[in-house]
Design an enzyme around this catalytic site. Structure first.
Site, PDB file in Angstrom:
ATOM      1  N   GLU A 193       0.806  -1.214   0.000  1.00 45.67           N
ATOM      2  CA  GLU A 193       0.000   0.000   0.000  1.00 45.67           C
ATOM      3  C   GLU A 193       0.854   1.286   0.000  1.00 45.67           C
ATOM      4  O   GLU A 193       0.595   2.215  -0.772  1.00 45.67           O
ATOM      5  CB  GLU A 193      -0.821  -0.096   1.290  1.00 45.67           C
ATOM      6  CG  GLU A 193      -1.904   0.861   1.507  1.00 45.67           C
ATOM      7  CD  GLU A 193      -2.209   0.967   3.017  1.00 45.67           C
ATOM      8  OE1 GLU A 193      -1.701   0.158   3.838  1.00 45.67           O
ATOM      9  OE2 GLU A 193      -2.945   1.893   3.355  1.00 45.67           O
ATOM     10  N   THR A 232       2.786  -8.222  -0.312  1.00 46.53           N
ATOM     11  CA  THR A 232       2.599  -8.078   1.131  1.00 46.53           C
ATOM     12  C   THR A 232       2.067  -9.386   1.712  1.00 46.53           C
ATOM     13  O   THR A 232       1.211 -10.038   1.101  1.00 46.53           O
ATOM     14  CB  THR A 232       1.642  -6.942   1.551  1.00 46.53           C
ATOM     15  OG1 THR A 232       1.306  -7.113   2.941  1.00 46.53           O
ATOM     16  CG2 THR A 232       0.349  -6.914   0.777  1.00 46.53           C
ATOM     17  N   ASP A 257       0.233  -9.396   4.103  1.00 46.68           N
ATOM     18  CA  ASP A 257      -1.089  -9.070   4.660  1.00 46.68           C
ATOM     19  C   ASP A 257      -2.238  -9.355   3.681  1.00 46.68           C
ATOM     20  O   ASP A 257      -3.389  -9.445   4.102  1.00 46.68           O
ATOM     21  CB  ASP A 257      -1.147  -7.593   5.078  1.00 46.68           C
ATOM     22  CG  ASP A 257      -0.038  -7.224   6.047  1.00 46.68           C
ATOM     23  OD1 ASP A 257       0.461  -8.124   6.738  1.00 46.68           O
ATOM     24  OD2 ASP A 257       0.334  -6.030   6.102  1.00 46.68           O
ATOM     25  N   MET A 274       0.330 -11.836  12.285  1.00 48.44           N
ATOM     26  CA  MET A 274       0.425 -10.506  11.666  1.00 48.44           C
ATOM     27  C   MET A 274      -0.744 -10.266  10.712  1.00 48.44           C
ATOM     28  O   MET A 274      -1.674 -11.068  10.652  1.00 48.44           O
ATOM     29  CB  MET A 274       1.752 -10.371  10.926  1.00 48.44           C
ATOM     30  CG  MET A 274       2.922 -10.063  11.824  1.00 48.44           C
ATOM     31  SD  MET A 274       4.398  -9.728  10.832  1.00 48.44           S
ATOM     32  CE  MET A 274       5.465  -8.998  12.067  1.00 48.44           C
ATOM     33  N   GLU A 301      -3.103  -9.424  14.848  1.00 50.15           N
ATOM     34  CA  GLU A 301      -2.488  -8.321  15.619  1.00 50.15           C
ATOM     35  C   GLU A 301      -3.340  -7.048  15.595  1.00 50.15           C
ATOM     36  O   GLU A 301      -3.275  -6.228  16.510  1.00 50.15           O
ATOM     37  CB  GLU A 301      -1.082  -8.008  15.076  1.00 50.15           C
ATOM     38  CG  GLU A 301      -1.105  -7.552  13.613  1.00 50.15           C
ATOM     39  CD  GLU A 301       0.259  -7.200  13.038  1.00 50.15           C
ATOM     40  OE1 GLU A 301       1.266  -7.296  13.756  1.00 50.15           O
ATOM     41  OE2 GLU A 301       0.300  -6.831  11.848  1.00 50.15           O
ATOM     42  N   ARG A 324      -1.801 -19.544  27.681  1.00 51.81           N
ATOM     43  CA  ARG A 324      -0.489 -19.030  27.261  1.00 51.81           C
ATOM     44  C   ARG A 324      -0.641 -18.315  25.921  1.00 51.81           C
ATOM     45  O   ARG A 324      -1.630 -18.502  25.215  1.00 51.81           O
ATOM     46  CB  ARG A 324       0.509 -20.171  27.093  1.00 51.81           C
ATOM     47  CG  ARG A 324       0.785 -20.950  28.355  1.00 51.81           C
ATOM     48  CD  ARG A 324       1.525 -20.094  29.377  1.00 51.81           C
ATOM     49  NE  ARG A 324       1.758 -20.835  30.602  1.00 51.81           N
ATOM     50  CZ  ARG A 324       2.823 -21.575  30.836  1.00 51.81           C
ATOM     51  NH1 ARG A 324       3.765 -21.698  29.920  1.00 51.81           N
ATOM     52  NH2 ARG A 324       2.951 -22.203  31.978  1.00 51.81           N
ATOM     53  N   GLN A 372       6.844 -15.228  10.339  1.00 48.44           N
ATOM     54  CA  GLN A 372       5.875 -15.370   9.227  1.00 48.44           C
ATOM     55  C   GLN A 372       6.382 -14.732   7.932  1.00 48.44           C
ATOM     56  O   GLN A 372       5.920 -15.049   6.852  1.00 48.44           O
ATOM     57  CB  GLN A 372       4.543 -14.694   9.592  1.00 48.44           C
ATOM     58  CG  GLN A 372       3.838 -15.354  10.737  1.00 48.44           C
ATOM     59  CD  GLN A 372       2.836 -14.416  11.414  1.00 48.44           C
ATOM     60  OE1 GLN A 372       1.665 -14.489  11.151  1.00 48.44           O
ATOM     61  NE2 GLN A 372       3.309 -13.532  12.277  1.00 48.44           N
ATOM     62  N   ARG A 373       7.293 -13.773   8.060  1.00 45.38           N
ATOM     63  CA  ARG A 373       7.759 -13.045   6.872  1.00 45.38           C
ATOM     64  C   ARG A 373       9.067 -13.598   6.311  1.00 45.38           C
ATOM     65  O   ARG A 373       9.545 -13.150   5.279  1.00 45.38           O
ATOM     66  CB  ARG A 373       7.953 -11.580   7.254  1.00 45.38           C
ATOM     67  CG  ARG A 373       6.984 -10.687   6.545  1.00 45.38           C
ATOM     68  CD  ARG A 373       6.932  -9.315   7.072  1.00 45.38           C
ATOM     69  NE  ARG A 373       8.178  -8.593   7.130  1.00 45.38           N
ATOM     70  CZ  ARG A 373       8.292  -7.421   7.766  1.00 45.38           C
ATOM     71  NH1 ARG A 373       7.252  -6.894   8.362  1.00 45.38           N
ATOM     72  NH2 ARG A 373       9.436  -6.791   7.792  1.00 45.38           N
TER      73      ARG A 373
HETATM   74  O1  F6P Z   1       2.899  -5.330   6.320  1.00 46.98           O
HETATM   75  C1  F6P Z   1       3.622  -6.452   6.694  1.00 46.98           C
HETATM   76  C2  F6P Z   1       3.804  -6.503   8.179  1.00 46.98           C
HETATM   77  O2  F6P Z   1       4.535  -7.664   8.506  1.00 46.98           O
HETATM   78  C3  F6P Z   1       2.529  -6.401   9.012  1.00 46.98           C
HETATM   79  O3  F6P Z   1       1.834  -7.616   9.050  1.00 46.98           O
HETATM   80  C4  F6P Z   1       3.080  -5.935  10.330  1.00 46.98           C
HETATM   81  O4  F6P Z   1       2.111  -5.229  11.079  1.00 46.98           O
HETATM   82  C5  F6P Z   1       4.193  -5.013   9.928  1.00 46.98           C
HETATM   83  O5  F6P Z   1       4.575  -5.383   8.608  1.00 46.98           O
HETATM   84  C6  F6P Z   1       5.387  -5.080  10.828  1.00 46.98           C
HETATM   85  O6  F6P Z   1       6.314  -4.158  10.389  1.00 46.98           O
HETATM   86  P1  F6P Z   1       7.826  -4.071  10.888  1.00 46.98           P
HETATM   87  O7  F6P Z   1       8.570  -5.227  10.293  1.00 46.98           O
HETATM   88  O8  F6P Z   1       8.309  -2.776  10.363  1.00 46.98           O
HETATM   89  O9  F6P Z   1       7.782  -4.166  12.379  1.00 46.98           O
END
Ligand code: F6P
Length: 343
Positions: free
Chosen positions: A103, A126, A128, A170, A223, A267, A275-276
């Site tokens: 975005e 992304t 997301d 996320m 989140e 917990r 995840q990324r």
């Molecule tokens: O937009 C991708 C994302 O991983 C979101 O899911 C998350 O809120 C954000 O980026 C986290 O950003 P940063 O890596 O800058 O903490």
């Protein structure tokens, strides 16, 4: 030889390297030269580049992240930065630019097309999956698979120890990762930003589940999900250069409430940047590759100010402005499917 620039901006995600590789390979076939711009828009502000050849992109297809680096730099924050972007675009001798991002990055690209740099095409990325005009962004499938595997792993501990485990995923203000990982991982409750959290209802679902003999539950929370009567839970209030807060912490807050109200040991597990990271799934490698090839075709056809997109099984192109017009949030039909399995 005309020169194409490519940059990757915003949060990194698996699939960026397949796009870079595809843009380079297709460009060379079409007779273009390719210049990598480092760290998103920051590289255009600072004239920081990396020439890309067939050898530079060899072996990067299965690698996560981006060989160009990335940043959340917004050149529209400072007038002098915007001027540098425009000057450096000329200095670099660029004919066109491929902007790969979400975005924020594509929002800048869209503005620039009517503000001095018309020859830009966009590629949507992304984890997301919240960009309009495309059914999927690459990175999402990998994040979804990682989150699903993590939920599978949590099940064994939850079951053995008779615990409730809250998994925070996320996704920023859209619940795509939560809803799909929740369905795929067999979550007992899924909470998304699109629907305010009713803690009483969550606890009732869990209690009923326990009454029918189950001694554990998995709750997936996005989140960006919010309690009915409270705002977003954040890690810090400071905004980044695009005005975003750093989300995180809803899992902990929710776990405390659940334990307090049900008396069951609860917990929390925050999946975070796991995840990324890592190697893109085959789906993300193929999608990234198709997007990269199509982006060069758009340049060849002089279809500037457009973004490549996946609609159904076809790669098409849409106006860049359409992609950033509105956030794509979770389809309620999908939420209703997840709900069938609550409790
Ligand atoms: O937009 C991708 C994302 O991983 C979101 O899911 C998350 O809120 C954000 O980026 C986290 O950003 P940063 O890596 O800058 O903490």
């Amino acid at each position: 030889m005309e020169k194409i620039g490519i940059l990757t901006g915003g949060g990194d995600c698996p699939g960026l390297n397949p796009v870079i590789r595809a843009v380079v390979r297709k460009s060379l076939l079409e007779g273009y030269e390719v210049l990598g711009i480092k760290n998103g828009w920051k590289g255009l502000v600072e004239n920081d580049t990396l020439p890309l050849s067939v050898n530079t992109v060899s072996g990067i297809l299965p690698r996560g992240g981006t060989i160009l680096g990335t940043s959340r730099t917004n050149p529209y924050k400072k007038e002098e930065d915007l001027k540098k972007v425009k000057d450096n675009f000329k200095k670099m001798g660029l004919y066109a630019l491929v902007a790969v991002g979400g975005e924020d990055t594509l929002g800048v690209a869209s503005k620039l097309t009517s503000d001095g740099i018309p020859n830009i095409v966009g590629v949507p990325k992304t984890i997301d999956n919240d960009l309009s005009a495309t059914d999927y962004t690459f990175g999402f499938d990998t994040a979804l698979n990682v989150a699903t595997e993590c939920i599978d792993r949590l099940h064994t501990t939850a079951e053995s120890h008779h615990r409730i485990i809250v998994a925070e995923v996320m996704g920023r203000h859209a619940g795509w990762i939560a809803i799909e990982a929740g369905i795929a991982g067999g979550a007992d409750v899924v909470l998304i930003p699109e629907i305010p959290i009713d803690v009483e209802e969550v606890c009732n679902i869990i209690k009923k589940r326990h009454e029918r003999g189950k001694t554990f539950s998995i709750v997936v929370v996005a989140e960006g999900a919010q309690f009915k009567d409270k705002g977003l839970v954040t890690q810090e209030q400071k905004l980044d250069s695009f005005g975003h807060v750093r989300l995180g912490g809803i899992g902990e807050a929710l776990a405390n409430e659940i334990e307090k109200r049900t008396g069951y040991e609860t917990r929390v597990s925050v999946f975070g940047h796991i995840q990324r990271g890592g190697s893109p799934t085959a789906f993300d490698r193929v999608l990234g590759t198709r997007f990269g090839v199509k982006a060069v075709e758009l340049i060849k056809d002089k279809k500037f100010g457009r973004m490549v997109a996946l609609q159904g099984i076809k790669i098409i192109d849409v106006p860049l402005s359409d992609a950033v017009k509105a956030l794509k949030t979770v389809d309620m039909e999908l939420y209703d499917i997840a709900k069938v399995f609550f409790g």
